[in-house]
Design an enzyme around this catalytic site. Structure first.
Site, mmCIF file in Angstrom:
data_model
loop_
_atom_site.group_PDB
_atom_site.id
_atom_site.type_symbol
_atom_site.label_atom_id
_atom_site.label_comp_id
_atom_site.label_asym_id
_atom_site.label_seq_id
_atom_site.Cartn_x
_atom_site.Cartn_y
_atom_site.Cartn_z
ATOM 1 N N ALA A 10 0.850 -1.204 0.000
ATOM 2 C CA ALA A 10 0.000 0.000 0.000
ATOM 3 C C ALA A 10 0.879 1.244 0.000
ATOM 4 O O ALA A 10 2.104 1.150 0.130
ATOM 5 C CB ALA A 10 -0.898 -0.003 1.241
ATOM 6 N N GLY A 11 0.229 2.382 -0.136
ATOM 7 C CA GLY A 11 0.847 3.688 0.106
ATOM 8 C C GLY A 11 2.211 3.909 -0.520
ATOM 9 O O GLY A 11 2.431 3.629 -1.704
ATOM 10 N N TYR A 146 4.847 7.524 18.376
ATOM 11 C CA TYR A 146 5.103 7.515 16.932
ATOM 12 C C TYR A 146 6.299 8.421 16.608
ATOM 13 O O TYR A 146 7.262 8.004 15.956
ATOM 14 C CB TYR A 146 3.863 7.962 16.147
ATOM 15 C CG TYR A 146 4.159 8.032 14.659
ATOM 16 C CD1 TYR A 146 4.418 6.872 13.946
ATOM 17 C CD2 TYR A 146 4.212 9.257 13.987
ATOM 18 C CE1 TYR A 146 4.735 6.925 12.577
ATOM 19 C CE2 TYR A 146 4.518 9.313 12.629
ATOM 20 C CZ TYR A 146 4.774 8.145 11.935
ATOM 21 O OH TYR A 146 5.090 8.195 10.599
HETATM 22 N N1 LIG Z 1 1.559 8.955 5.210
HETATM 23 C C1 LIG Z 1 2.204 9.824 5.943
HETATM 24 O O1 LIG Z 1 1.678 10.914 6.249
HETATM 25 C C2 LIG Z 1 3.610 9.541 6.401
HETATM 26 C C3 LIG Z 1 4.423 10.640 6.718
HETATM 27 C C4 LIG Z 1 5.724 10.403 7.138
HETATM 28 C C5 LIG Z 1 6.205 9.120 7.227
HETATM 29 N N2 LIG Z 1 5.392 8.056 6.920
HETATM 30 C C6 LIG Z 1 5.965 6.707 7.045
HETATM 31 O O2 LIG Z 1 6.034 6.118 5.755
HETATM 32 C C7 LIG Z 1 5.879 4.708 5.851
HETATM 33 C C8 LIG Z 1 4.776 4.239 4.912
HETATM 34 O O3 LIG Z 1 3.585 4.914 5.248
HETATM 35 P P1 LIG Z 1 2.307 4.931 4.297
HETATM 36 O O4 LIG Z 1 1.737 6.294 4.401
HETATM 37 O O5 LIG Z 1 2.624 4.372 2.982
HETATM 38 O O6 LIG Z 1 1.340 3.950 5.127
HETATM 39 P P2 LIG Z 1 0.363 2.744 4.642
HETATM 40 O O7 LIG Z 1 -0.334 3.105 3.384
HETATM 41 O O8 LIG Z 1 -0.448 2.406 5.847
HETATM 42 O O9 LIG Z 1 1.372 1.550 4.322
HETATM 43 C C9 LIG Z 1 2.050 0.880 5.338
HETATM 44 C C10 LIG Z 1 2.666 -0.380 4.780
HETATM 45 O O10 LIG Z 1 3.356 -1.055 5.847
HETATM 46 C C11 LIG Z 1 2.947 -2.406 5.862
HETATM 47 N N3 LIG Z 1 3.025 -2.950 7.215
HETATM 48 C C12 LIG Z 1 2.488 -2.433 8.360
HETATM 49 N N4 LIG Z 1 2.729 -3.268 9.387
HETATM 50 C C13 LIG Z 1 3.425 -4.326 8.888
HETATM 51 C C14 LIG Z 1 3.931 -5.518 9.431
HETATM 52 N N5 LIG Z 1 3.789 -5.819 10.734
HETATM 53 N N6 LIG Z 1 4.574 -6.401 8.617
HETATM 54 C C15 LIG Z 1 4.716 -6.132 7.297
HETATM 55 N N7 LIG Z 1 4.259 -5.013 6.718
HETATM 56 C C16 LIG Z 1 3.614 -4.127 7.503
HETATM 57 C C17 LIG Z 1 1.528 -2.415 5.311
HETATM 58 O O11 LIG Z 1 1.243 -3.671 4.701
HETATM 59 P P3 LIG Z 1 0.298 -4.829 5.298
HETATM 60 O O12 LIG Z 1 -0.785 -4.155 6.085
HETATM 61 O O13 LIG Z 1 -0.205 -5.541 4.066
HETATM 62 O O14 LIG Z 1 1.215 -5.660 6.128
HETATM 63 C C18 LIG Z 1 1.631 -1.343 4.238
HETATM 64 O O15 LIG Z 1 2.106 -1.900 3.040
HETATM 65 C C19 LIG Z 1 5.620 4.414 7.328
HETATM 66 O O16 LIG Z 1 6.845 4.037 7.926
HETATM 67 C C20 LIG Z 1 5.139 5.745 7.873
HETATM 68 O O17 LIG Z 1 5.405 5.875 9.249
HETATM 69 C C21 LIG Z 1 4.103 8.253 6.485
#
Ligand SMILES: NC(=O)c1ccc[n+]([C@@H]2O[C@H](COP(=O)([O-])OP(=O)(O)OC[C@H]3O[C@@H](n4cnc5c(N)ncnc54)[C@H](OP(=O)(O)O)[C@@H]3O)[C@@H](O)[C@H]2O)c1
Length: 248
Positions: A10-11, A146
């Site tokens: 995702a994402g 977080y």
């Molecule tokens: N969106 C924002 O505003 C933002 C800003 C700054 C930093 N970030 C960071 O960027 C990264 C990605 O965020 P995103 O926005 O793309 O979030 P997202 O859409 O929720 O994607 C998160 C991904 O992590 C995977 N994941 C979560 N727990 C897991 C586990 N236990 N084992 C394996 N995979 C796992 C999920 O896959 P499954 O559920 O299929 O396992 C999903 O593919 C994160 O580290 C987040 O903290 C996000």
């Protein structure tokens, strides 16, 4: 290059996979949801999927030991899997949420890095990318664990740089600000779509493709350049004054 992305279902992770695949790179995509990984595999050319919880050290060891021959030399590791849970004040949080953030954002990230790094050092080539956050630098109400987990990620990345002196292995911590169009806030607000919509309404936030472009850029620069940290925000996001609480 062989690019290993955690959280590729995702994402950001999915967008990063597509960005590298677009230029012919091989992808190793890890996440828990197998069907999402399979749909990614259908979309891009060369993709090996690892349906696994990133916290499962034994599972990771097994999958990495049995990578197909042409996926074994990992050039780029993108430590992207991560999550925020809740936005309550520290005295009102569910402790299980704190533990899960620590398990995924800190423990699992160090676990994957620990497994992949030796082969990069041995080959004197490779790039570790971490997905930090502006939350690791700027405190905000409800950011508690977080933000602290992302501060760990930033310092871990910088300390890796210190350890890797002379190895030719690069390390970059990418620190995005407000980003929409991923599942991040849906996870944080535990499925409350209204909260998600009001957070992003008219915000013109960053998109997963923007983050993917940043990851692609830092990893495809000439080998003598190491971007240590890269902080990016949407233009619409900036800073508020420090909070002063006053007695009546
Ligand atoms: N969106 C924002 O505003 C933002 C800003 C700054 C930093 N970030 C960071 O960027 C990264 C990605 O965020 P995103 O926005 O793309 O979030 P997202 O859409 O929720 O994607 C998160 C991904 O992590 C995977 N994941 C979560 N727990 C897991 C586990 N236990 N084992 C394996 N995979 C796992 C999920 O896959 P499954 O559920 O299929 O396992 C999903 O593919 C994160 O580290 C987040 O903290 C996000």
């Amino acid at each position: 290059m062989v690019v290993f992305i955690t959280g590729a279902s995702a994402g950001f992770g999915r967008a990063i996979a597509k960005r590298f695949a677009q230029d012919g790179h091989k992808i190793i995509a890890l996440a828990r949801r197998k069907e999402r990984l399979e749909s990614l595999q259908e979309e891009i050319q060369e993709c090996f999927i690892i349906p696994c919880d990133v916290c499962d050290r034994k599972g990771l060891e097994h999958h990495l030991a049995f990578l197909p021959q042409d996926y074994q030399n990992i050039d780029v590791l993108v430590n992207n899997a991560g999550l925020a849970l809740g936005l309550e004040g520290a005295d009102k949080c569910d402790f299980a949420d704190w533990v899960q953030m620590i398990e995924v954002n800190i423990k699992a990230l160090t676990s994957v890095t620990h497994l992949v790094l030796p082969q990069m050092v041995e080959r004197r080539s490779g790039h570790i990318v971490t997905l930090g956050s502006i939350a690791g630098k700027y405190p905000y109400p409800g950011g508690n664990v977080y933000g602290a987990s992302k501060a760990f990620v930033r310092q871990f990345a910088l300390n890796l740089r210190a350890d890797l002196a002379g190895t030719c292995v690069r390390v970059t911590d990418i620190q995005p600000g407000l980003s929409s169009d991923s599942e991040f806030s849906l996870v944080r607000f535990k499925g409350d779509v209204q909260k998600v919509e009001s957070l992003y309404k008219n915000s013109n936030a960053l998109k997963p493709e923007d983050i993917a472009e940043a990851v692609y850029w830092v990893t495809t620069l000439p080998k003598h350049i190491n971007i240590n940290t890269l902080e990016l925000m949407p233009t619409s996001q900036s800073f508020a004054p420090l909070n002063v609480w006053r007695e009546d």
